[in-house]
Design a protein around this motif. Structure first.
Motif, mmCIF file in Angstrom:
data_model
loop_
_atom_site.group_PDB
_atom_site.id
_atom_site.type_symbol
_atom_site.label_atom_id
_atom_site.label_comp_id
_atom_site.label_asym_id
_atom_site.label_seq_id
_atom_site.Cartn_x
_atom_site.Cartn_y
_atom_site.Cartn_z
ATOM 1 N N ARG A 227 34.827 -46.202 -28.599
ATOM 2 C CA ARG A 227 34.044 -46.053 -29.828
ATOM 3 C C ARG A 227 32.619 -46.475 -29.486
ATOM 4 O O ARG A 227 32.408 -47.408 -28.696
ATOM 5 C CB ARG A 227 34.640 -46.949 -30.921
ATOM 6 N N SER A 228 31.645 -45.769 -30.080
ATOM 7 C CA SER A 228 30.246 -46.043 -29.729
ATOM 8 C C SER A 228 29.390 -46.118 -30.989
ATOM 9 O O SER A 228 29.875 -45.912 -32.101
ATOM 10 C CB SER A 228 29.718 -44.928 -28.811
ATOM 11 N N LEU A 229 28.108 -46.404 -30.783
ATOM 12 C CA LEU A 229 27.164 -46.410 -31.905
ATOM 13 C C LEU A 229 26.717 -45.004 -32.276
ATOM 14 O O LEU A 229 26.055 -44.820 -33.290
ATOM 15 C CB LEU A 229 25.943 -47.285 -31.560
ATOM 16 N N ASP A 230 27.062 -44.013 -31.439
ATOM 17 C CA ASP A 230 26.734 -42.614 -31.739
ATOM 18 C C ASP A 230 27.877 -41.729 -31.258
ATOM 19 O O ASP A 230 27.809 -41.118 -30.192
ATOM 20 C CB ASP A 230 25.410 -42.220 -31.062
ATOM 21 N N GLY A 252 36.174 -43.449 -33.492
ATOM 22 C CA GLY A 252 36.155 -43.319 -32.048
ATOM 23 C C GLY A 252 37.121 -42.248 -31.570
ATOM 24 O O GLY A 252 37.546 -41.381 -32.339
ATOM 25 N N PHE A 253 37.508 -42.336 -30.277
ATOM 26 C CA PHE A 253 38.282 -41.260 -29.661
ATOM 27 C C PHE A 253 39.353 -41.824 -28.736
ATOM 28 O O PHE A 253 39.261 -42.963 -28.261
ATOM 29 C CB PHE A 253 37.355 -40.360 -28.824
ATOM 30 N N ILE A 271 24.346 -44.525 -24.216
ATOM 31 C CA ILE A 271 24.951 -44.713 -25.543
ATOM 32 C C ILE A 271 25.715 -46.032 -25.514
ATOM 33 O O ILE A 271 26.650 -46.197 -24.716
ATOM 34 C CB ILE A 271 25.905 -43.557 -25.904
ATOM 35 N N PRO A 272 25.342 -46.994 -26.358
ATOM 36 C CA PRO A 272 26.049 -48.285 -26.382
ATOM 37 C C PRO A 272 27.482 -48.114 -26.899
ATOM 38 O O PRO A 272 27.714 -47.446 -27.918
ATOM 39 C CB PRO A 272 25.221 -49.137 -27.353
ATOM 40 N N LEU A 273 28.434 -48.696 -26.172
ATOM 41 C CA LEU A 273 29.836 -48.652 -26.585
ATOM 42 C C LEU A 273 30.199 -49.935 -27.317
ATOM 43 O O LEU A 273 29.776 -51.023 -26.937
ATOM 44 C CB LEU A 273 30.749 -48.496 -25.361
ATOM 45 N N VAL A 274 31.006 -49.795 -28.371
ATOM 46 C CA VAL A 274 31.489 -50.971 -29.102
ATOM 47 C C VAL A 274 32.980 -51.204 -28.845
ATOM 48 O O VAL A 274 33.530 -52.228 -29.221
ATOM 49 C CB VAL A 274 31.224 -50.850 -30.625
#
Length: 307
Positions: A227-230, A252-253, A271-274
């Motif tokens: 899962r990311s911020l975009d 997310g995926f 892309i920052p990942l969370v």
């Protein structure tokens, strides 16, 4: 004898509406195949085509190596229960089974055996079907499906109307049938029951197969949760890199590659990942919701369309 159900490139159109779109799967001897999908996904249409009740637009569906319509005495090879309510309301349960037995050429003792097997008492068997509960109609329908001692069973939502004891009985019956070498194709919206009994799973959404395989394969925690911020940009980048990823219900995926592959890709495109971790072993309900999320959101568009 070939006792498989084989569906190949099955397509069914009603005017502009595509009910089934290139559906292929097999249901094998000695195994219970759970056929899952939201309302309107195409389960009933597929089963009606297999049972020779609805013509396919293209593709084939065979049982015991033949089209259902080409089998000489089909109920002795394939037992079918598609709608427990579609039984003659004015006849008694015993009369319905005796008429079927005469048609199939099996003895009356088989009727008594089937009534006992599905736990319909002598008094209940003399009652008119209009006075049956849905659960009793399901039991009668299963008795009818098994009357000719078939090697294949095709059952559409057979647990509807059954109480917990009835569901347990059904589960035991079908497990024993498969363990003796029978082939079972079973549709149900009772995901917990499918998770307990099924060996193989076929998941359909909007007329297309979205997943199929053994229960263990489909519920294993393969792949990577990310899962990311975009998420939109991340999905675009994964698709461009040839990575198959499907959205999950919490956001997310679930991607089909290792976490480090996703990490490198995200770092490259900044892309920052969370969240980034190996996929969990899923339960069937979670897998079903994940796979059919798009179908569920668009379900209102398919209301009124044939199933």
């Amino acid at each position: 004898m070939d006792t498989m159900i084989t569906v190949e490139n099955l397509t069914k159109r009603y005017g502009d509406y595509v009910a089934l779109d290139d559906v292929s799967f097999t249901s094998k001897p000695g195994r219970v195949t759970g056929f899952l999908g939201p309302n309107g996904a195409g389960k009933s249409t597929t089963m009606r085509i297999i049972a020779g009740l609805t013509p396919a637009t293209s593709g084939t569906a065979t049982v015991c190596g033949s089209s259902y319509r080409d089998i000489h005495n089909p109920a002795t090879e394939v037992g079918v229960l598609l709608d427990a309510s579609a039984q003659h309301a004015g006849r008694t349960g015993a009369e319905i089974l005796r008429l079927s037995a005469m048609t199939l050429g099996v003895g009356r003792t088989r009727v008594d055996e089937m009534l006992e097997m599905v736990s319909l008492t002598a008094e209940e068997s003399r009652r008119r079907v209009r006075n049956y509960s849905l659960g009793m109609r399901q039991r009668l329908g299963i008795a009818n499906a098994l009357l000719g001692d078939p090697q294949i069973l095709i059952l559409d939502e057979p647990a509807n109307g059954l109480d917990p004891a009835g569901i347990h009985w059904m589960r035991t019956l079908l497990r024993d049938y498969a363990d003796r070498g029978g082939t079972v194709l079973l549709s149900s919206h009772l995901l917990h029951e499918i998770e307990i009994i099924a060996d193989d799973l076929v998941v359909i959404g909007q007329g297309r197969i979205v997943a199929q395989g053994t229960k263990e394969e489909l519920l294993a925690g393969n792949g990577t949760r990310v899962r990311s911020l975009d998420d939109d940009a991340l999905l675009q980048a994964m698709t461009a890199a040839g990575i198959v990823a499907r959205p999950v219900i919490e956001g997310g995926f679930l991607a089909d590659v290792a976490p480090e592959d996703i990490g490198r890709l995200a770092a490259r495109i900044q892309i920052p990942l969370v969240e980034l971790r190996p996929g969990d072993g899923a339960n069937l309900e979670q897998m079903f919701l994940d796979l059919t999320a798009a179908t569920a959101r668009e379900g209102s568009a398919t209301q009124g369309a044939p199933q």
